[in-house]
Design a protein around this motif. Structure first.
Motif, PDB file in Angstrom:
ATOM      1  N   TYR A 166       0.852  -1.190   0.000  1.00  0.00           N
ATOM      2  CA  TYR A 166       0.000   0.000   0.000  1.00  0.00           C
ATOM      3  C   TYR A 166       0.888   1.240   0.000  1.00  0.00           C
ATOM      4  O   TYR A 166       2.106   1.153   0.222  1.00  0.00           O
ATOM      5  CB  TYR A 166      -0.935  -0.001   1.210  1.00  0.00           C
ATOM      6  CG  TYR A 166      -0.242  -0.261   2.529  1.00  0.00           C
ATOM      7  CD1 TYR A 166       0.259   0.783   3.296  1.00  0.00           C
ATOM      8  CD2 TYR A 166      -0.072  -1.557   3.003  1.00  0.00           C
ATOM      9  CE1 TYR A 166       0.905   0.550   4.495  1.00  0.00           C
ATOM     10  CE2 TYR A 166       0.578  -1.811   4.201  1.00  0.00           C
ATOM     11  CZ  TYR A 166       1.064  -0.755   4.945  1.00  0.00           C
ATOM     12  OH  TYR A 166       1.726  -0.994   6.134  1.00  0.00           O
ATOM     13  N   THR A 167       0.285   2.393  -0.267  1.00  0.00           N
ATOM     14  CA  THR A 167       1.037   3.645  -0.314  1.00  0.00           C
ATOM     15  C   THR A 167       0.890   4.411   1.000  1.00  0.00           C
ATOM     16  O   THR A 167       0.023   4.098   1.824  1.00  0.00           O
ATOM     17  CB  THR A 167       0.559   4.527  -1.475  1.00  0.00           C
ATOM     18  OG1 THR A 167      -0.809   4.912  -1.239  1.00  0.00           O
ATOM     19  CG2 THR A 167       0.667   3.794  -2.809  1.00  0.00           C
ATOM     20  N   SER A 168       1.724   5.416   1.169  1.00  0.00           N
ATOM     21  CA  SER A 168       1.673   6.224   2.399  1.00  0.00           C
ATOM     22  C   SER A 168       0.310   6.875   2.584  1.00  0.00           C
ATOM     23  O   SER A 168      -0.171   7.021   3.713  1.00  0.00           O
ATOM     24  CB  SER A 168       2.766   7.304   2.350  1.00  0.00           C
ATOM     25  OG  SER A 168       4.044   6.722   2.310  1.00  0.00           O
ATOM     26  N   ALA A 169      -0.312   7.269   1.477  1.00  0.00           N
ATOM     27  CA  ALA A 169      -1.624   7.919   1.563  1.00  0.00           C
ATOM     28  C   ALA A 169      -2.689   6.986   2.126  1.00  0.00           C
ATOM     29  O   ALA A 169      -3.699   7.439   2.682  1.00  0.00           O
ATOM     30  CB  ALA A 169      -2.046   8.409   0.177  1.00  0.00           C
ATOM     31  N   GLU A 170      -2.480   5.675   2.006  1.00  0.00           N
ATOM     32  CA  GLU A 170      -3.472   4.701   2.471  1.00  0.00           C
ATOM     33  C   GLU A 170      -3.033   3.979   3.740  1.00  0.00           C
ATOM     34  O   GLU A 170      -3.679   3.033   4.186  1.00  0.00           O
ATOM     35  CB  GLU A 170      -3.720   3.673   1.358  1.00  0.00           C
ATOM     36  CG  GLU A 170      -4.273   4.274   0.074  1.00  0.00           C
ATOM     37  CD  GLU A 170      -3.790   3.542  -1.170  1.00  0.00           C
ATOM     38  OE1 GLU A 170      -2.879   2.704  -1.052  1.00  0.00           O
ATOM     39  OE2 GLU A 170      -4.313   3.829  -2.248  1.00  0.00           O
ATOM     40  N   LYS A 171      -1.931   4.435   4.331  1.00  0.00           N
ATOM     41  CA  LYS A 171      -1.329   3.697   5.442  1.00  0.00           C
ATOM     42  C   LYS A 171      -2.281   3.525   6.621  1.00  0.00           C
ATOM     43  O   LYS A 171      -2.349   2.443   7.230  1.00  0.00           O
ATOM     44  CB  LYS A 171      -0.056   4.424   5.901  1.00  0.00           C
ATOM     45  CG  LYS A 171       0.716   3.680   6.971  1.00  0.00           C
ATOM     46  CD  LYS A 171       2.024   4.387   7.285  1.00  0.00           C
ATOM     47  CE  LYS A 171       2.806   3.628   8.353  1.00  0.00           C
ATOM     48  NZ  LYS A 171       4.114   4.275   8.648  1.00  0.00           N
ATOM     49  N   LYS A 172      -3.020   4.559   6.977  1.00  0.00           N
ATOM     50  CA  LYS A 172      -3.886   4.454   8.155  1.00  0.00           C
ATOM     51  C   LYS A 172      -4.993   3.425   7.979  1.00  0.00           C
ATOM     52  O   LYS A 172      -5.542   2.923   8.955  1.00  0.00           O
ATOM     53  CB  LYS A 172      -4.487   5.822   8.499  1.00  0.00           C
ATOM     54  CG  LYS A 172      -5.440   6.384   7.453  1.00  0.00           C
ATOM     55  CD  LYS A 172      -5.982   7.728   7.934  1.00  0.00           C
ATOM     56  CE  LYS A 172      -6.941   8.338   6.907  1.00  0.00           C
ATOM     57  NZ  LYS A 172      -7.483   9.636   7.375  1.00  0.00           N
ATOM     58  N   TYR A 173      -5.321   3.101   6.731  1.00  0.00           N
ATOM     59  CA  TYR A 173      -6.339   2.081   6.470  1.00  0.00           C
ATOM     60  C   TYR A 173      -5.745   0.680   6.343  1.00  0.00           C
ATOM     61  O   TYR A 173      -6.424  -0.314   6.579  1.00  0.00           O
ATOM     62  CB  TYR A 173      -7.102   2.407   5.184  1.00  0.00           C
ATOM     63  CG  TYR A 173      -7.721   3.779   5.163  1.00  0.00           C
ATOM     64  CD1 TYR A 173      -8.785   4.108   6.005  1.00  0.00           C
ATOM     65  CD2 TYR A 173      -7.224   4.774   4.328  1.00  0.00           C
ATOM     66  CE1 TYR A 173      -9.349   5.376   5.995  1.00  0.00           C
ATOM     67  CE2 TYR A 173      -7.775   6.045   4.305  1.00  0.00           C
ATOM     68  CZ  TYR A 173      -8.839   6.340   5.142  1.00  0.00           C
ATOM     69  OH  TYR A 173      -9.381   7.594   5.136  1.00  0.00           O
ATOM     70  N   TRP A 174      -4.474   0.596   5.935  1.00  0.00           N
ATOM     71  CA  TRP A 174      -3.894  -0.688   5.559  1.00  0.00           C
ATOM     72  C   TRP A 174      -2.779  -1.177   6.475  1.00  0.00           C
ATOM     73  O   TRP A 174      -2.295  -2.301   6.306  1.00  0.00           O
ATOM     74  CB  TRP A 174      -3.346  -0.592   4.128  1.00  0.00           C
ATOM     75  CG  TRP A 174      -4.426  -0.592   3.104  1.00  0.00           C
ATOM     76  CD1 TRP A 174      -5.159   0.470   2.671  1.00  0.00           C
ATOM     77  CD2 TRP A 174      -4.922  -1.723   2.386  1.00  0.00           C
ATOM     78  NE1 TRP A 174      -6.073   0.083   1.730  1.00  0.00           N
ATOM     79  CE2 TRP A 174      -5.945  -1.266   1.537  1.00  0.00           C
ATOM     80  CE3 TRP A 174      -4.591  -3.077   2.383  1.00  0.00           C
ATOM     81  CZ2 TRP A 174      -6.647  -2.110   0.683  1.00  0.00           C
ATOM     82  CZ3 TRP A 174      -5.285  -3.930   1.535  1.00  0.00           C
ATOM     83  CH2 TRP A 174      -6.310  -3.443   0.703  1.00  0.00           C
ATOM     84  N   GLU A 175      -2.339  -0.397   7.450  1.00  0.00           N
ATOM     85  CA  GLU A 175      -1.182  -0.806   8.235  1.00  0.00           C
ATOM     86  C   GLU A 175      -1.446  -2.058   9.077  1.00  0.00           C
ATOM     87  O   GLU A 175      -0.498  -2.738   9.489  1.00  0.00           O
ATOM     88  CB  GLU A 175      -0.691   0.344   9.120  1.00  0.00           C
ATOM     89  CG  GLU A 175      -1.709   0.885  10.094  1.00  0.00           C
ATOM     90  CD  GLU A 175      -1.171   2.102  10.843  1.00  0.00           C
ATOM     91  OE1 GLU A 175       0.042   2.386  10.715  1.00  0.00           O
ATOM     92  OE2 GLU A 175      -1.952   2.765  11.545  1.00  0.00           O
ATOM     93  N   LYS A 176      -2.705  -2.396   9.324  1.00  0.00           N
ATOM     94  CA  LYS A 176      -3.041  -3.630  10.056  1.00  0.00           C
ATOM     95  C   LYS A 176      -3.535  -4.740   9.129  1.00  0.00           C
ATOM     96  O   LYS A 176      -4.048  -5.762   9.578  1.00  0.00           O
ATOM     97  CB  LYS A 176      -4.096  -3.338  11.118  1.00  0.00           C
ATOM     98  CG  LYS A 176      -3.631  -2.378  12.207  1.00  0.00           C
ATOM     99  CD  LYS A 176      -4.716  -2.160  13.239  1.00  0.00           C
ATOM    100  CE  LYS A 176      -4.244  -1.193  14.329  1.00  0.00           C
ATOM    101  NZ  LYS A 176      -5.310  -0.956  15.352  1.00  0.00           N
ATOM    102  N   SER A 177      -3.379  -4.533   7.822  1.00  0.00           N
ATOM    103  CA  SER A 177      -3.963  -5.460   6.846  1.00  0.00           C
ATOM    104  C   SER A 177      -3.351  -6.854   6.887  1.00  0.00           C
ATOM    105  O   SER A 177      -4.033  -7.847   6.614  1.00  0.00           O
ATOM    106  CB  SER A 177      -3.837  -4.885   5.430  1.00  0.00           C
ATOM    107  OG  SER A 177      -2.489  -4.571   5.133  1.00  0.00           O
ATOM    108  N   VAL A 178      -2.070  -6.979   7.247  1.00  0.00           N
ATOM    109  CA  VAL A 178      -1.453  -8.306   7.327  1.00  0.00           C
ATOM    110  C   VAL A 178      -2.127  -9.138   8.422  1.00  0.00           C
ATOM    111  O   VAL A 178      -2.396 -10.326   8.246  1.00  0.00           O
ATOM    112  CB  VAL A 178       0.063  -8.194   7.580  1.00  0.00           C
ATOM    113  CG1 VAL A 178       0.648  -9.545   7.979  1.00  0.00           C
ATOM    114  CG2 VAL A 178       0.761  -7.694   6.324  1.00  0.00           C
ATOM    115  N   GLY A 179      -2.410  -8.500   9.546  1.00  0.00           N
ATOM    116  CA  GLY A 179      -3.115  -9.210  10.620  1.00  0.00           C
ATOM    117  C   GLY A 179      -4.499  -9.655  10.192  1.00  0.00           C
ATOM    118  O   GLY A 179      -4.930 -10.777  10.501  1.00  0.00           O
ATOM    119  N   PHE A 180      -5.210  -8.781   9.477  1.00  0.00           N
ATOM    120  CA  PHE A 180      -6.534  -9.149   8.978  1.00  0.00           C
ATOM    121  C   PHE A 180      -6.430 -10.325   8.002  1.00  0.00           C
ATOM    122  O   PHE A 180      -7.253 -11.243   8.027  1.00  0.00           O
ATOM    123  CB  PHE A 180      -7.190  -7.958   8.256  1.00  0.00           C
ATOM    124  CG  PHE A 180      -7.457  -6.779   9.163  1.00  0.00           C
ATOM    125  CD1 PHE A 180      -7.663  -6.940  10.526  1.00  0.00           C
ATOM    126  CD2 PHE A 180      -7.502  -5.490   8.652  1.00  0.00           C
ATOM    127  CE1 PHE A 180      -7.908  -5.854  11.339  1.00  0.00           C
ATOM    128  CE2 PHE A 180      -7.747  -4.397   9.455  1.00  0.00           C
ATOM    129  CZ  PHE A 180      -7.944  -4.585  10.832  1.00  0.00           C
TER     130      PHE A 180
END
Length: 365
Positions: free
Chosen positions: A342-356
């Motif tokens: 993901y990109t920096s602009a989307e980090k707050k939405y995707w930074e936990k995506s690996v756990g999900f």
């Protein structure tokens, strides 16, 4: 490998919509209703269970499906938004029929003009973006030169769709036999109107190579590319080599074979990129432009991916990607790697995506 979005579901509070009463008549009505529900459920079970058994255990003994193995090399030109590739296909005819031709999907041509099935479907759904798009935003595939077992093979146009062609085999393909099909190809990637293409120097490369249509018990299934539709394709093994400028992050189907690249990806967890504003003087005016992407490296890298028993190969490439990575132990004990890009602009939405992703993988493996 398909890339989707992770959706967060907010819990909803249930509120009662009615009150139960102790009236005897109400209990009798409820009892009669429950008996009817039980009878209906038993009837449905009696009807559905044999169907499930038939599908699970009564598959025809003469079932077969074709086998298509791919070896593809491809290079990305991020100035012209093009791909230059070469494809080798090993096609095995497991059917009881002798084949004289093979329908091929060349789906990048769905973006060639506003007269394709893809364009028509968008218009029917009220979407005019592609219909009124500029020539530079459209896409196509060309420079095809098919050979079968090193013999030049003729191509015939489909009577309706420019994203389907017929490959006429130089000699019949008998049951149980295998042929080798090769062709160069060149793709102009469109702007991403539908599940693939590019947005600036961010690439979503899907349905990009010449692909045989499915041949099964019901015959050929040649079909045009659609915005809303599924991709019915033959299963096989993929060995794909991708060349890109050195500072691109590539996310692709299969297992990356380059150890050096694997180590480099681990360092991308802390990567950051923000658009850069630049003021340019031209004549007597000053203009502000925004640099959306890092400058591409002059050097290149060659990445190799391998995956068996799948029916498609897709890849994304972006110089701005942050890469999150972790391992996940499956119930079987097997350990797999999980990546998120993901990109920096989307980090707050995707930074936990690996756990999900790990939570989704474990119970489904």
């Amino acid at each position: 490998m398909e890339f989707g979005q992770i959706t967060n579901y907010k819990s909803r509070k249930l509120t009662p919509t009615s009150r139960l009463t102790t009236n005897t008549c109400d209990y009798k009505k409820k009892g009669l209703f429950l008996k009817k529900r039980i009878l209906v459920k038993k009837l449905l079970a009696a009807l559905v269970f044999p169907c499930i058994l038939q599908n699970a255990f009564c598959q025809p003994e003469n079932y077969w499906q074709q086998e298509v193995n791919y070896n593809i090399t491809v290079s990305l030109n991020d100035r012209e938004h093009t791909l230059t590739g070469f494809e080798k296909i090993e096609y095995t005819n497991h059917s009881p029929d002798t084949l004289h031709f093979i329908w091929f999907h060349i789906w990048p041509n769905a973006y060639k003009n506003d007269k394709t099935a893809f364009s028509d479907q968008l218009l029917e759904n009220g979407n005019t973006d592609f219909y009124f798009s500029d020539k530079e935003e459209k896409g196509y595939i060309n420079r095809l030169d098919f050979k079968v077992d090193d013999i030049t093979a003729e191509m015939e146009d489909h009577p309706q769709h420019i994203d389907i062609i017929k490959l006429v085999l130089p000699s019949p393909l008998a049951p149980g036999k295998t042929i080798k099909i090769t062709t160069p190809f060149h793709v102009k990637l469109p702007y991403n109107f539908s599940r693939g293409g590019h947005d600036g120097e961010s690439y979503q490369v899907t349905q990009w190579y010449p692909k045989p249509a499915v041949y099964d018990q019901n015959g050929w299934h040649e079909m045009p590319y659609l915005d809303q539709g599924e991709f019915y394709s033959e299963f096989g093994n993929f060995d794909v080599t991708i060349t890109v400028p050195d500072n691109y992050v590539v996310a692709a189907t299969g297992v990356l074979q380059n150890e050096e690249e694997i180590e480099w990806l681990k360092k991308r967890a802390s990567f950051e990129w923000e658009p850069v504003k630049k003021r340019i003087k031209k004549g007597g005016t000053t203009k502000t432009i925004i640099q959306e992407f890092p400058v591409s490296s002059n050097g290149i890298k060659i990445l190799r991916y391998k995956q068996d028993r799948v029916h498609d190969f897709a890849w994304f490439a972006d110089k701005r990607f942050i890469v999150s990575q972790d391992t996940c132990q499956l119930p079987s004990g097997k350990v797999v790697e999980v990546y998120s890009y993901y990109t920096s602009a989307e980090k707050k939405y995707w930074e936990k995506s690996v756990g999900f992703a790990k939570d989704a993988i474990r119970p489904r493996s």
